[in-house]
Scaffold this motif. Sequence first.
Motif, short mmCIF file in Angstrom:
data_model
loop_
_atom_site.label_atom_id
_atom_site.label_comp_id
_atom_site.label_asym_id
_atom_site.label_seq_id
_atom_site.Cartn_x
_atom_site.Cartn_y
_atom_site.Cartn_z
N PHE A 89 97.24 18.85 33.43
CA PHE A 89 97.91 18.89 32.14
C PHE A 89 97.74 17.55 31.43
CE2 PHE A 89 101.74 18.37 29.46
CZ PHE A 89 101.59 19.48 28.64
N ARG A 90 96.95 17.54 30.38
CA ARG A 90 96.73 16.37 29.53
C ARG A 90 96.31 15.13 30.33
NH1 ARG A 90 101.04 16.21 24.61
NH2 ARG A 90 99.24 15.12 23.70
N PRO A 91 95.33 15.26 31.23
CA PRO A 91 94.99 14.13 32.10
C PRO A 91 94.42 12.92 31.35
CG PRO A 91 93.34 15.86 32.29
CD PRO A 91 94.47 16.44 31.50
N LYS A 92 93.80 13.15 30.19
CA LYS A 92 93.26 12.02 29.43
C LYS A 92 94.37 11.06 29.02
CE LYS A 92 89.90 9.94 27.05
NZ LYS A 92 90.60 9.04 26.13
N ALA A 93 95.56 11.59 28.74
CA ALA A 93 96.69 10.73 28.37
C ALA A 93 97.08 9.83 29.55
CB ALA A 93 97.88 11.57 27.93
N GLU A 338 104.93 27.53 31.26
CA GLU A 338 104.02 28.66 31.04
C GLU A 338 102.66 28.19 30.52
OE1 GLU A 338 106.07 31.52 28.60
OE2 GLU A 338 107.24 32.29 30.31
N ILE A 339 102.65 27.11 29.77
CA ILE A 339 101.36 26.53 29.36
C ILE A 339 100.67 25.91 30.57
CG2 ILE A 339 100.25 24.72 27.98
CD1 ILE A 339 102.52 25.14 25.90
N GLN A 340 101.41 25.14 31.35
CA GLN A 340 100.83 24.45 32.49
C GLN A 340 100.28 25.41 33.54
OE1 GLN A 340 104.31 22.12 33.42
NE2 GLN A 340 103.55 20.31 32.37
N HIS A 341 100.93 26.57 33.70
CA HIS A 341 100.53 27.53 34.73
C HIS A 341 99.60 28.62 34.19
CE1 HIS A 341 103.01 26.20 38.17
NE2 HIS A 341 103.80 25.72 37.24
N ASN A 342 99.06 28.41 32.99
CA ASN A 342 98.09 29.33 32.40
C ASN A 342 98.66 30.73 32.19
OD1 ASN A 342 95.56 29.95 31.30
ND2 ASN A 342 94.77 30.70 33.26
N ILE A 343 99.95 30.78 31.81
CA ILE A 343 100.60 32.06 31.53
C ILE A 343 100.57 32.36 30.04
CG2 ILE A 343 102.83 33.28 31.59
CD1 ILE A 343 103.42 31.71 34.18
N SER A 344 100.69 31.30 29.23
CA SER A 344 100.74 31.49 27.78
C SER A 344 99.59 30.75 27.10
CB SER A 344 102.08 31.00 27.23
OG SER A 344 102.21 29.60 27.43
N ASP A 346 97.37 28.17 25.09
CA ASP A 346 97.31 26.71 25.09
C ASP A 346 96.63 26.27 23.79
OD1 ASP A 346 97.18 24.00 25.71
OD2 ASP A 346 95.41 24.23 26.97
N LYS A 347 97.36 26.37 22.68
CA LYS A 347 96.72 26.15 21.38
C LYS A 347 96.41 24.68 21.11
CE LYS A 347 100.98 26.23 18.58
NZ LYS A 347 101.66 26.97 17.48
N HIS A 348 96.96 23.78 21.91
CA HIS A 348 96.67 22.36 21.71
C HIS A 348 95.65 21.83 22.72
CE1 HIS A 348 99.89 22.18 18.80
NE2 HIS A 348 100.73 22.68 19.68
N ASN A 349 95.08 22.74 23.53
CA ASN A 349 94.06 22.38 24.52
C ASN A 349 94.56 21.29 25.49
OD1 ASN A 349 91.98 24.13 23.48
ND2 ASN A 349 91.76 22.69 21.78
N TRP A 350 95.75 21.50 26.00
CA TRP A 350 96.34 20.57 26.95
C TRP A 350 95.86 20.81 28.38
CZ3 TRP A 350 102.02 21.15 24.82
CH2 TRP A 350 102.16 20.37 23.67
N ARG A 351 95.50 22.04 28.70
CA ARG A 351 95.06 22.35 30.06
C ARG A 351 93.64 21.83 30.30
NH1 ARG A 351 97.84 27.59 29.37
NH2 ARG A 351 95.87 28.46 28.64
N TYR A 352 93.41 21.32 31.50
CA TYR A 352 92.09 20.85 31.91
C TYR A 352 91.76 21.55 33.21
CZ TYR A 352 88.51 17.46 33.47
OH TYR A 352 87.34 16.85 33.91
N GLU A 353 90.81 22.47 33.16
CA GLU A 353 90.51 23.28 34.35
C GLU A 353 89.59 22.53 35.30
OE1 GLU A 353 88.87 27.72 35.66
OE2 GLU A 353 88.98 27.18 33.53
#
Length: 355
Positions: A89-93, A338-344, A346-353
Motif C-alpha cells: 500500500f503506497r510503498p513509494k511514500a 477494502e482498498i488494501q485487500h483488493n476488495i474495492s 483503487d481509484k488513486h492507484n495506491w495498491r502495488y502488486e
Amino acid sequence: MTHYTDKISIETSKTSKIDTVDFDNLDFGRLFTDHMFVCDYEDGKWQTPKVMPYQAMTFEPSARVFHYGQAVFEGMKAYKDDEGKVFLFRPKANFDRINKSSERLAMPAFPENYFFEGLEALLKLDSDWIQPGVGNSLYLRPFIIATEPAISASPANNYRFMIICSPAKSYYNAPVRVLIAEEYSRSADGGVGFAKAAGNYAAQFYPTSLAQEKGFQQIIWTDASTHSFLEEAGTMNVFFRVGDKLITAPTSDRILDGVTRKSMLQLAEDLGITCEVRRVTVEEIKTAAKEGELKEIFGTGTAAVISVISAFEHKGELFEIPEIEDSYAKLFKKTLLEIQHNISEDKHNWRYEIK
C-alpha cells in the motif's frame, strides 16, 4: 541454496518455521518470517543486496548506532486477497520518507531500485506468511543503522539497510484512553519529529509509562513551547471529529507525515467529509467535549490503521467519548482495508502488486 538475480543475491532458508505459527494469536512484532533483506554501505556506495535466512547479526561494541543513534526505520504492510495476489500500500511514500529521515540524520540515501527489488524478492519467498482476510497482513520493517566501529562524534562511513517481516493482526484491539501531555514533548521546532528516527520513539517510553501508571494507554502530544496545541497521539497521527467536521494538525518539522494520515485526508474528500488541516488547541477540544460537539477522536498509522480513543484527560479533567453509530473511524477503516485487500476500487492507484 544461493542464486542471483541481476542485482540481488538470494539465499533461501533450508527449513521454515511457518508450521509452528498460530496465526489467530499473534503478539505484534515478536515473530518474524524465514527471510530478511540486507544491503551494506561501504566505500561510499551501497553494495550488492542480499536476501538471506532470518538470523542474528554481529556488530562491534563500537558500532556508531549504539553511541550516536544513527537509526531510521519505516513501517509498511503487505496484504493478500482471496485469489492469493499480494499487494503493498503506497510503498513509494515509505521509500521517499525513509530517505528523508536518513538525510536528516546525515545518512546516505538508499537506491529506489534496490528498495523495490528487495521488497519483491523477499515477499515472493515469504508469501505464505501473508494470510488472506481483512485485518490480516505482513508488517514490514525497513530500517538503516550506522555500523562503522568508531566512537568519534561524527556521521558513520558504513551503514546497513535491512527489511524484516512480521505477520500481524490488528495492533490495538480495543479503544484506548489517553492523557494529554502537559510537561513532556515528543519533538521540538527544528528537531527530528518529522523523521522516523529510532530515538523519537525511545524518548516517548518514559512519559508513556507514567501515563500507563495512571490508567491510560497512550499520550496525545502537545507542542513543546506552550503545550497548548495538539499534535500526535502516541505513535499515530490524530484526528478530531467536532460535529460532522474532521480536524487534524498540519505536518511540520515536529509531526510525522503519516502515509495513513494522507490516505485519510483523501478518503475524507472522496466521501464528502469536511476535513480542516490546521493547528488544534487543547482548549477547543475540551470545550467541544463539554458542549457535546466532540463526537470522535482517533489515531491513524500503519500498525494501528485506525485506533479509536474513548477518553482523554487534561489537567485532572476526564472526558469520556461515547461510542456513536455513524462513526467516521469505522467508515474510514472499512474503506481503507477494502482498498488494501483488493476488495474495492483503487481509484488513486495506491495498491502495488507483487507479481
